[in-house]
Scaffold this active site. Structure first.
Site, PDB file in Angstrom:
ATOM      1  N   PRO A 190       0.802  -1.281  -0.129  1.00  0.00           N
ATOM      2  CA  PRO A 190      -0.026  -0.024   0.099  1.00  0.00           C
ATOM      3  C   PRO A 190       0.935   1.084   0.019  1.00  0.00           C
ATOM      4  CG  PRO A 190      -0.218  -1.184   2.112  1.00  0.00           C
ATOM      5  CD  PRO A 190       0.627  -2.080   1.320  1.00  0.00           C
ATOM      6  N   GLU A 191       0.627   2.257  -1.040  1.00  0.00           N
ATOM      7  CA  GLU A 191       1.078   3.482  -0.841  1.00  0.00           C
ATOM      8  C   GLU A 191       0.296   4.352  -0.305  1.00  0.00           C
ATOM      9  OE1 GLU A 191       2.916   4.092  -4.753  1.00  0.00           O
ATOM     10  OE2 GLU A 191       3.113   1.843  -5.184  1.00  0.00           O
ATOM     11  N   ARG A 236       2.156 -11.954   5.527  1.00  0.00           N
ATOM     12  CA  ARG A 236       3.797 -12.497   5.422  1.00  0.00           C
ATOM     13  C   ARG A 236       4.661 -11.976   6.145  1.00  0.00           C
ATOM     14  NH1 ARG A 236       4.544 -10.869  -0.940  1.00  0.00           N
ATOM     15  NH2 ARG A 236       6.399 -11.583  -0.435  1.00  0.00           N
ATOM     16  N   HIS A 282      -4.111 -15.154  10.275  1.00  0.00           N
ATOM     17  CA  HIS A 282      -3.075 -14.451   9.971  1.00  0.00           C
ATOM     18  C   HIS A 282      -3.053 -13.003  11.097  1.00  0.00           C
ATOM     19  CE1 HIS A 282      -1.830 -16.795   6.818  1.00  0.00           C
ATOM     20  NE2 HIS A 282      -3.054 -16.516   6.025  1.00  0.00           N
TER      21      HIS A 282
END
Ligand SMILES: [Zn+2]
Length: 273
Positions: free
Chosen positions: A2-3, A111, A92
């Site tokens: 994400p930016e 991750r 997660h």
């Protein structure tokens, strides 16, 4: 990853659910999530604090609490979810904050690249970031002067969060295309009028990205549709919308970089290879 536009969208969506919430307890399901402090200190001291607001700085989500501040960086696959307490924890989820109401916040991080900081001095981390590209204080003149001071290739320089905060691979490729600048152009050789065009291009792609709720592309973030408006990113070998030349993909500082070899010609700025 994400930016700026994706983080901005996430922050806007979280505000209604999080502002004013009091934290009843915290669970750390994977200790590596927390950059600082020690888990025991975190779990003890966060209890009873209120979330006063939800903000963004660069790609960080900033939650100022009654005493300390919580910083969250989503990196590759992080996500923040607010669920009802009757809903189960997911596989997660790495960090969970339970509120005094019927909800809890889960920091999901498949991750394990995302990180959380719980600190009384957020400026230690946020103070290292470069200017916010959409702030009024970020001017074309400032960008030009900063480009002159650094003698680096423009693409990696724009990705450097100390130079300018919030730009990532997608919006950098798009901004350079819009500005007609080759990704390998040397920053100190970019002329004043080109810097002005680049400044306008950076603000335009970020503003458009926010307007379209970000880009849903190769990560967990969904809900934006800026991917339908990308000019070069992810368009390798497809014709440039302006001139028809196939878009090229090269590696610049380990990062896949898309550009049009006709519209972003090397001679428009001196290029270092
Ligand atoms: Zn072109």
């Amino acid at each position: 990853m994400p930016e700026l536009p994706e983080v901005e969208t996430i922050v806007n969506r979280l505000q209604a659910d999080l502002i004013g919430r009091k934290i009843e307890s915290a669970d750390l399901l994977w200790e590596g999530t927390l950059s600082t402090p020690e888990p025991a200190h975190f779990k003890k001291n966060i209890v009873g604090q209120y979330i006063s607001t939800v903000k963004r700085r660069g790609k960080y989500i900033v939650l100022p609490l009654s005493v300390d501040t919580l910083l969250i960086h989503l990196r590759m696959s992080g996500d923040i979810l607010v669920r009802g307490k009757d809903e189960p924890i997911h596989k997660h989820d790495r960090l969970v904050l339970y509120f005094e109401n019927e909800h809890y916040l889960a920091f999901s991080n498949m991750r394990k690249f995302g990180r959380v900081w719980f600190t009384p001095t957020p400026e230690d981390i946020l103070g290292k970031l470069g200017p916010e590209p959409l702030d009024d204080s970020f001017t074309a003149k400032m960008l030009y002067e900063k480009l002159k001071r650094h003698k680096r290739q423009i693409k990696p320089l724009l990705l450097d969060q100390r130079f300018i905060a919030g730009m990532g691979n997608i919006y950098t490729d798009e901004a350079l295309y819009l500005a007609g600048l080759h990704p390998l152009a040397k920053s100190d050789l970019i002329e004043r009028h080109q810097a002005q065009i680049l400044w306008r291009s950076i603000r335009k792609v970020l503003t458009e990205g926010i307007k379209r709720n970000g880009t849903s592309i190769d990560w967990i973030y969904r809900g934006g549709d800026f991917q339908n408006y990308l000019q070069v990113y992810g368009r390798k070998n497809k014709p440039c919308f302006k001139c028809g030349t196939p878009i090229q993909k090269i590696k610049v500082g380990q990062r896949g970089t898309h550009f049009c070899p006709q519209c972003q010609r090397r001679e428009f700025a001196h290029v270092e290879t």
